[in-house]
Design an enzyme around this catalytic site. Structure first.
Site: not given
Length: 254
Positions: A162, A246
């Site tokens: 990511h 996250c």
């Protein structure tokens, strides 16, 4: 800055979570549960009240709740994961943001988006274009956020899961980045870091910065820059390419 921290507890299948750019290693579920509880306590101690989304025990990666929803002002944008096996996680995230009274929009097919690819810095929203997020989702997000005064900037990614696996931002407007994983020229005032965990930070308000214990040199750098590191051990989640960003979604003022 205070508010609510959305979290979701690890399920019993955590060790089956997806790994893409690292080798799989054994995950200690009991230790992971303890680390997650400590992570939530750290947020609570610095003004962010933990609020837990419904558990999704059959979804190994559900603990990484950031990937399912992006909150901008009073709008919650439900993501549509590029990993098909993760899409069942979205329902619980939607229930959690609706309970907070947020407006809800969603990324629709053929768009795919993971929240870990979205980095908000002031009125600019950087979105990683990589394995989990495609151009159609970036176009949709741009349309959704334009009425809120946000500018969306697409960032091509290298061999990284990511965008926020490679770059995050400090409250002073500088960016901590791993230069070999992201085109740093797209960001103003980049500070390269050597530790992978060092580019994953969460500003908690004021001078407080959450980061992982796997980045001690970066913690020292933050002290030198006048910040106060809030250090947490998330080693079991790092085995699944997880990081401090996250495991939560911070919702100011709620």
């Amino acid at each position: 800055m205070t508010g609510t921290a959305l979290l979701r507890r690890p399920g019993h299948r955590l060790a089956e979570g997806i790994v893409t750019h690292i080798d799989r290693s054994p995950v200690d579920l009991d230790l992971a549960l303890a680390q997650h509880e400590a992570y939530g306590r750290a947020l609570a101690e610095h003004g962010w009240a933990p609020r837990y989304a419904p558990e999704a025990d059959d979804c190994p990666d559900a603990v990484f709740i950031e990937d399912q929803v992006i909150v901008v002002d009073d709008l919650a944008v439900l993501a549509h994961s590029g990993a098909v096996t993760r899409r069942a996680e979205a329902a619980g995230a939607e229930a959690a943001v609706r309970e907070l009274g947020l407006r809800v929009a969603r990324i629709a097919e053929p768009g795919t988006l993971d929240g870990g690819d979205v980095l908000q810095v002031g009125s600019t929203v950087y979105v990683g274009r990589g394995g989990r997020t495609n151009g159609e989702a970036i176009r949709q997000l741009r349309e959704l956020l334009a009425p809120l005064g946000r500018t969306v900037v697409a960032v091509p990614l290298g061999e990284v899961l990511h965008l926020k696996s490679a770059v995050t931002a400090l409250p002073d407007g500088t960016f901590l980045a791993l230069p070999h994983l992201v085109p740093t020229g797209l960001f103003p005032a980049v500070r390269p870091v050597a530790e992978e965990g060092g580019c994953h930070v969460v500003p908690l308000g004021g001078d407080r910065i959450l980061l992982a214990s796997s980045a001690p040199r970066t913690a020292e750098l933050l002290v030198d820059l006048g910040f106060r590191p809030v250090v947490v051990d998330i080693g079991e989640f790092e085995k699944l390419e997880g990081c401090v960003t996250c495991l939560s979604v911070l919702v100011p003022g709620r």
